[in-house]
Design an enzyme around this catalytic site. Structure first.
Site, PDB file in Angstrom:
ATOM      1  CG  PHE A   1       1.405  24.339  -7.534  1.00 41.94           C
ATOM      2  CD1 PHE A   1       1.610  23.262  -6.691  1.00 41.94           C
ATOM      3  CD2 PHE A   1       0.737  25.457  -7.044  1.00 41.94           C
ATOM      4  CE1 PHE A   1       1.173  23.292  -5.373  1.00 41.94           C
ATOM      5  CE2 PHE A   1       0.289  25.496  -5.728  1.00 41.94           C
ATOM      6  CZ  PHE A   1       0.515  24.407  -4.891  1.00 41.94           C
ATOM      7  N   GLY A   2      -1.357  23.160  -9.197  1.00 44.78           N
ATOM      8  CA  GLY A   2      -2.755  23.562  -9.034  1.00 44.78           C
ATOM      9  C   GLY A   2      -3.076  23.767  -7.562  1.00 44.78           C
ATOM     10  CE1 TYR A   3      -3.097  28.820  -8.312  1.00 40.86           C
ATOM     11  CE2 TYR A   3      -4.925  29.477  -6.911  1.00 40.86           C
ATOM     12  CZ  TYR A   3      -4.146  29.668  -8.035  1.00 40.86           C
ATOM     13  OH  TYR A   3      -4.437  30.703  -8.900  1.00 40.86           O
ATOM     14  N   GLY A   4      -6.409  25.462  -6.724  1.00 37.87           N
ATOM     15  CA  GLY A   4      -7.846  25.748  -6.617  1.00 37.87           C
ATOM     16  C   GLY A   4      -8.612  24.604  -7.256  1.00 37.87           C
ATOM     17  CB  SER A   5     -11.217  24.478  -9.888  1.00 37.01           C
ATOM     18  OG  SER A   5     -10.561  25.083 -10.970  1.00 37.01           O
TER      19      SER A   5
ATOM     20  CD  GLU B   1      -7.529  27.775 -14.511  1.00 39.93           C
ATOM     21  OE1 GLU B   1      -7.632  28.721 -13.728  1.00 39.93           O
ATOM     22  OE2 GLU B   1      -8.076  26.669 -14.309  1.00 39.93           O
TER      23      GLU B   1
END
Ligand code: SIN
Length: 187
Positions: free
Chosen positions: A24-28, A99
């Site tokens: 799951f990605g929520y930023g870049s 990251e």
């Protein structure tokens, strides 16, 4: 905890033996998918809220003048919208490096926009990492973002690209949109 999390993340073995894993990605990770993926789907996770509380020394700022980037903070009942990617475990070598400034791979339930669910992973920079900056007003965050840049570019482009990507997904985020508004007043 040091703000380089590569070694800790390499020990994360929950999905060992799996041919593919949902991330799951929520930023870049929403607007900059610089890695191979099998499939991607709009999704969300619950009990976490997106906050620009993480310092960035390596991408959108420097050691002496860190920028501010997104992390997730626990908030019961909150829903954080983003993008889920189905990737092979080999991709984690690249992602752990990308990251490494404080983000840990944590297991999470992921809900796709059609309501179906899956177990997956998310990179979160918690309050224990050395690069964590913590809470500030959205105006203060905008002021810091406007003044910061690093090897991956201007900090404001991270914020603006994220706001744009969320709108394209049809998602609201009061925190992100408030920082965007203050940023437009500075420029
Ligand atoms: C993410 O996008 O999911 C993690 C934070 C970032 O890389 O901006």
């Amino acid at each position: 905890m040091s703000h380089n999390t590569i070694v800790i993340n390499q020990r994360m073995d929950k999905f060992d033996g799996h041919h593919s894993v949902w991330l799951f990605g929520y930023g870049s990770l929403i607007f900059k998918a610089d890695f191979p993926f099998i499939e991607r789907r709009p999704a969300s996770i619950v009990d976490w809220t997106r906050r620009f509380w993480q310092g960035s020394h390596d991408h959108r700022g420097t050691e002496t003048a860190p920028g501010r980037v997104a992390t997730l903070v626990q908030e019961t009942g909150a829903v954080c919208a983003g993008m889920a990617y189905l990737i092979t475990p080999a991709v984690f070598a690249h992602l752990d490096h990308r990251e490494k400034n404080g983000y840990l791979r944590l297991a999470t339930g992921i809900t796709f926009d059609d309501g179906s669910t899956v177990e997956g992973l998310v990179y979160i920079a918690t309050g224990e990492n050395a690069a964590f900056l913590g809470a500030a007003s959205e105006q203060e965050i905008a002021t810091q973002i406007a003044a910061s840049s690093g090897p991956s570019g201007h900090n404001r482009d991270y914020l603006l690209d994220l706001a744009h990507a969320l709108r394209e997904l049809g998602k609201e985020d009061e925190h992100v949109f408030a920082i965007e508004k203050y940023l437009s007043q500075i420029e």
